[in-house]
Scaffold this motif. Structure first.
Motif, PDB file in Angstrom:
ATOM      1  N   THR A 234     -45.349 -26.658  13.592  1.00  0.00           N
ATOM      2  CA  THR A 234     -46.072 -26.570  12.330  1.00  0.00           C
ATOM      3  C   THR A 234     -45.313 -25.628  11.415  1.00  0.00           C
ATOM      4  O   THR A 234     -44.831 -24.579  11.861  1.00  0.00           O
ATOM      5  N   TRP A 235     -45.198 -25.993  10.148  1.00  0.00           N
ATOM      6  CA  TRP A 235     -44.515 -25.157   9.173  1.00  0.00           C
ATOM      7  C   TRP A 235     -45.507 -24.711   8.106  1.00  0.00           C
ATOM      8  O   TRP A 235     -46.200 -25.534   7.507  1.00  0.00           O
ATOM      9  N   GLN A 236     -45.569 -23.405   7.901  1.00  0.00           N
ATOM     10  CA  GLN A 236     -46.465 -22.856   6.879  1.00  0.00           C
ATOM     11  C   GLN A 236     -45.679 -22.638   5.594  1.00  0.00           C
ATOM     12  O   GLN A 236     -44.703 -21.884   5.564  1.00  0.00           O
ATOM     13  N   LEU A 237     -46.114 -23.299   4.548  1.00  0.00           N
ATOM     14  CA  LEU A 237     -45.442 -23.255   3.256  1.00  0.00           C
ATOM     15  C   LEU A 237     -46.306 -22.495   2.256  1.00  0.00           C
ATOM     16  O   LEU A 237     -47.497 -22.776   2.115  1.00  0.00           O
ATOM     17  N   VAL A 238     -45.697 -21.526   1.582  1.00  0.00           N
ATOM     18  CA  VAL A 238     -46.371 -20.800   0.501  1.00  0.00           C
ATOM     19  C   VAL A 238     -45.567 -21.021  -0.777  1.00  0.00           C
ATOM     20  O   VAL A 238     -44.353 -20.776  -0.807  1.00  0.00           O
ATOM     21  N   LEU A 239     -46.244 -21.504  -1.822  1.00  0.00           N
ATOM     22  CA  LEU A 239     -45.577 -21.829  -3.077  1.00  0.00           C
ATOM     23  C   LEU A 239     -45.893 -20.813  -4.165  1.00  0.00           C
ATOM     24  O   LEU A 239     -46.891 -20.087  -4.095  1.00  0.00           O
ATOM     25  N   GLU A 240     -45.055 -20.794  -5.186  1.00  0.00           N
ATOM     26  CA  GLU A 240     -45.254 -19.883  -6.305  1.00  0.00           C
ATOM     27  C   GLU A 240     -46.549 -20.179  -7.060  1.00  0.00           C
ATOM     28  O   GLU A 240     -47.118 -19.291  -7.701  1.00  0.00           O
ATOM     29  N   ASN A 241     -47.018 -21.426  -6.993  1.00  0.00           N
ATOM     30  CA  ASN A 241     -48.260 -21.763  -7.687  1.00  0.00           C
ATOM     31  C   ASN A 241     -49.510 -21.330  -6.925  1.00  0.00           C
ATOM     32  O   ASN A 241     -50.641 -21.611  -7.343  1.00  0.00           O
ATOM     33  N   GLY A 242     -49.316 -20.674  -5.781  1.00  0.00           N
ATOM     34  CA  GLY A 242     -50.440 -20.162  -5.003  1.00  0.00           C
ATOM     35  C   GLY A 242     -50.871 -21.042  -3.853  1.00  0.00           C
ATOM     36  O   GLY A 242     -51.692 -20.623  -3.020  1.00  0.00           O
ATOM     37  N   GLN A 243     -50.345 -22.256  -3.766  1.00  0.00           N
ATOM     38  CA  GLN A 243     -50.722 -23.143  -2.669  1.00  0.00           C
ATOM     39  C   GLN A 243     -50.164 -22.628  -1.343  1.00  0.00           C
ATOM     40  O   GLN A 243     -49.029 -22.159  -1.270  1.00  0.00           O
ATOM     41  N   ALA A 248     -46.039 -30.728   9.011  1.00  0.00           N
ATOM     42  CA  ALA A 248     -45.550 -31.082  10.337  1.00  0.00           C
ATOM     43  C   ALA A 248     -44.062 -30.843  10.530  1.00  0.00           C
ATOM     44  O   ALA A 248     -43.584 -30.837  11.663  1.00  0.00           O
ATOM     45  N   SER A 249     -43.293 -30.648   9.454  1.00  0.00           N
ATOM     46  CA  SER A 249     -41.852 -30.446   9.583  1.00  0.00           C
ATOM     47  C   SER A 249     -41.330 -29.693   8.371  1.00  0.00           C
ATOM     48  O   SER A 249     -41.965 -29.658   7.311  1.00  0.00           O
ATOM     49  N   SER A 250     -40.150 -29.100   8.510  1.00  0.00           N
ATOM     50  CA  SER A 250     -39.541 -28.396   7.377  1.00  0.00           C
ATOM     51  C   SER A 250     -39.174 -29.382   6.282  1.00  0.00           C
ATOM     52  O   SER A 250     -39.261 -29.058   5.085  1.00  0.00           O
ATOM     53  N   GLN A 251     -38.768 -30.609   6.648  1.00  0.00           N
ATOM     54  CA  GLN A 251     -38.447 -31.622   5.647  1.00  0.00           C
ATOM     55  C   GLN A 251     -39.682 -31.991   4.830  1.00  0.00           C
ATOM     56  O   GLN A 251     -39.612 -32.125   3.603  1.00  0.00           O
ATOM     57  N   VAL A 265     -42.122 -19.655  -1.981  1.00  0.00           N
ATOM     58  CA  VAL A 265     -42.178 -18.216  -1.708  1.00  0.00           C
ATOM     59  C   VAL A 265     -41.754 -17.959  -0.266  1.00  0.00           C
ATOM     60  O   VAL A 265     -40.967 -17.061   0.013  1.00  0.00           O
ATOM     61  N   SER A 266     -42.271 -18.767   0.642  1.00  0.00           N
ATOM     62  CA  SER A 266     -41.889 -18.630   2.056  1.00  0.00           C
ATOM     63  C   SER A 266     -42.111 -19.947   2.777  1.00  0.00           C
ATOM     64  O   SER A 266     -42.994 -20.734   2.414  1.00  0.00           O
ATOM     65  N   LEU A 267     -41.294 -20.172   3.779  1.00  0.00           N
ATOM     66  CA  LEU A 267     -41.425 -21.338   4.648  1.00  0.00           C
ATOM     67  C   LEU A 267     -41.136 -20.855   6.060  1.00  0.00           C
ATOM     68  O   LEU A 267     -40.016 -20.443   6.371  1.00  0.00           O
ATOM     69  N   GLU A 268     -42.146 -20.874   6.892  1.00  0.00           N
ATOM     70  CA  GLU A 268     -42.029 -20.271   8.221  1.00  0.00           C
ATOM     71  C   GLU A 268     -42.547 -21.216   9.290  1.00  0.00           C
ATOM     72  O   GLU A 268     -43.631 -21.802   9.138  1.00  0.00           O
ATOM     73  N   ARG A 269     -41.745 -21.375  10.332  1.00  0.00           N
ATOM     74  CA  ARG A 269     -42.223 -22.185  11.452  1.00  0.00           C
ATOM     75  C   ARG A 269     -43.260 -21.400  12.237  1.00  0.00           C
ATOM     76  O   ARG A 269     -43.038 -20.250  12.604  1.00  0.00           O
ATOM     77  N   LYS A 270     -44.377 -22.044  12.461  1.00  0.00           N
ATOM     78  CA  LYS A 270     -45.434 -21.461  13.255  1.00  0.00           C
ATOM     79  C   LYS A 270     -45.557 -22.237  14.562  1.00  0.00           C
ATOM     80  O   LYS A 270     -45.501 -23.465  14.557  1.00  0.00           O
TER      81      LYS A 270
END
Length: 338
Positions: A234-243, A248-251, A265-270
């Motif tokens: 699982t990849w946790q994505l944080v965007l500049e727009n606050g989302q 399921a994947s980095s792609q 802002v950040s993309l981290e594998r969990k």
């Protein structure tokens, strides 16, 4: 006190399968769940996702209701941000009239897909239906027939119980505020501290049962189960727009950011929290969680998508429960008042 076991099905489709085959797999699993004594069977909602075959849980539920007898059926959940609350209430009143006493309405806050599908569902003005809290209140108003001039017909003899699915105390607070049941999404947020915090809050505030969704991988032995669990990501994505979304994947995360037209802002594998082992080992872990957090029901998410494996996992867990003589009692879950 015994606890219930239920199933969350995302209707996965293998690359070599047609969508029809994937849905037939769901039907087979639902029938098996009914025979094995699982309490409810929920269908998730995902859009523009070739690997998943259910963008419309309501339609799948009507189909399953016609081919099962006792299993409770529900959405886990309707992605409310896309829809008219009035139409959601109509759909579930209709389902409750078709299958009296067997339908659950579960609602989630996530988009259930990438931004391109969100725009297609909502038109070119995302969020046009108002805040999520307001939408939830509107659904509640229509389901409880608070406005006699505007009813969500047909009016069923038994109103569907309502569940908010969430991974935070904020979601639990919202569920409590509108008088709904709550399901803590530990399959998305398996942090023990958060689980303890949310379950304690819920039990302090209400007499409603404590429901928790968990990811489970079951195989013939622990080594096989661990190997299967290691393949999950699982990849946790944080965007500049606050989302903040889990993907399921980095792609897929990169695609989400591009479609949202927002910087990352950040993309981290969990590494997802997974309960893995033999049927007996997984059941024992559920017993431990039940005793520690006073959990009344587990909603089981089976992340390994092979249909034969899913049937074996469901059967092994049910057999472990039967061997332990740990049969669920009948808890009361209300559809209206706290």
């Amino acid at each position: 006190m015994p606890f219930r076991l239920s199933i969350l099905d995302k209707c996965p489709r293998q690359p070599e399968e047609t969508s029809q085959q994937a849905l037939q797999n769901t039907l087979a699993l639902a029938r098996l769940a009914e025979q094995a004594g699982y309490y409810r069977y929920w269908i998730a909602e995902h859009h523009n996702t070739p690997a998943l075959a259910s963008p419309s849980p309501e339609i799948v539920l009507a189909w399953l209701a016609a081919q099962t007898k006792t299993l409770r059926l529900g959405a886990g959940g309707v992605m409310l941000q896309h829809y008219s609350p009035y139409k959601v209430a109509e759909n579930f009143h209709l389902l409750a009239a078709v299958a009296p006493g067997r339908i659950d309405l579960g609602v989630g806050k996530a988009p259930g897909g990438l931004p391109i599908s969100t725009r297609a569902l909502q038109g070119q003005a995302p969020g046009q239906h108002g805040s999520f809290a307001q939408q939830l209140a509107d659904v509640n108003r229509y389901l409880t027939q608070a406005d006699p001039k505007l009813q969500a017909t047909p009016l069923p003899a038994i109103s569907p119980p309502r569940f908010l699915l969430g991974a935070s105390q904020q979601s639990a607070e919202l569920a409590h505020a509108v008088g709904w049941n709550f399901v803590f999404a530990a399959h998305l947020n398996g942090d023990d501290q958060q689980l303890a915090k949310v379950t304690d809050f819920w039990q302090q505030q209400t007499q409603r049962p404590t429901l928790v969704a968990v990811q489970v991988v079951i195989a013939a032995n622990r080594a096989q189960a661990d190997a299967l669990a290691a393949s999950l990501e699982t990849w946790q994505l944080v965007l500049e727009n606050g989302q903040r979304v889990n993907l399921a994947s980095s792609q897929q995360a990169q695609t989400f950011a591009q479609q949202a037209a927002s910087g990352i802002v950040s993309l981290e594998r969990k590494y997802p929290t997974v309960i893995a082992g033999s049927g007996e080992e997984v059941f024992e872990r559920l017993v431990q969680l039940h005793r520690r957090y006073q959990i009344d029901e587990f909603i089981i998410d089976l992340p390994i998508t092979d249909p034969a494996h899913r049937q074996q996992a469901l059967t092994r867990l049910a057999a472990a429960r039967q061997a332990a003589h740990y049969v669920s009692d009948r808890l009361t879950i209300s559809g209206a008042t706290p």
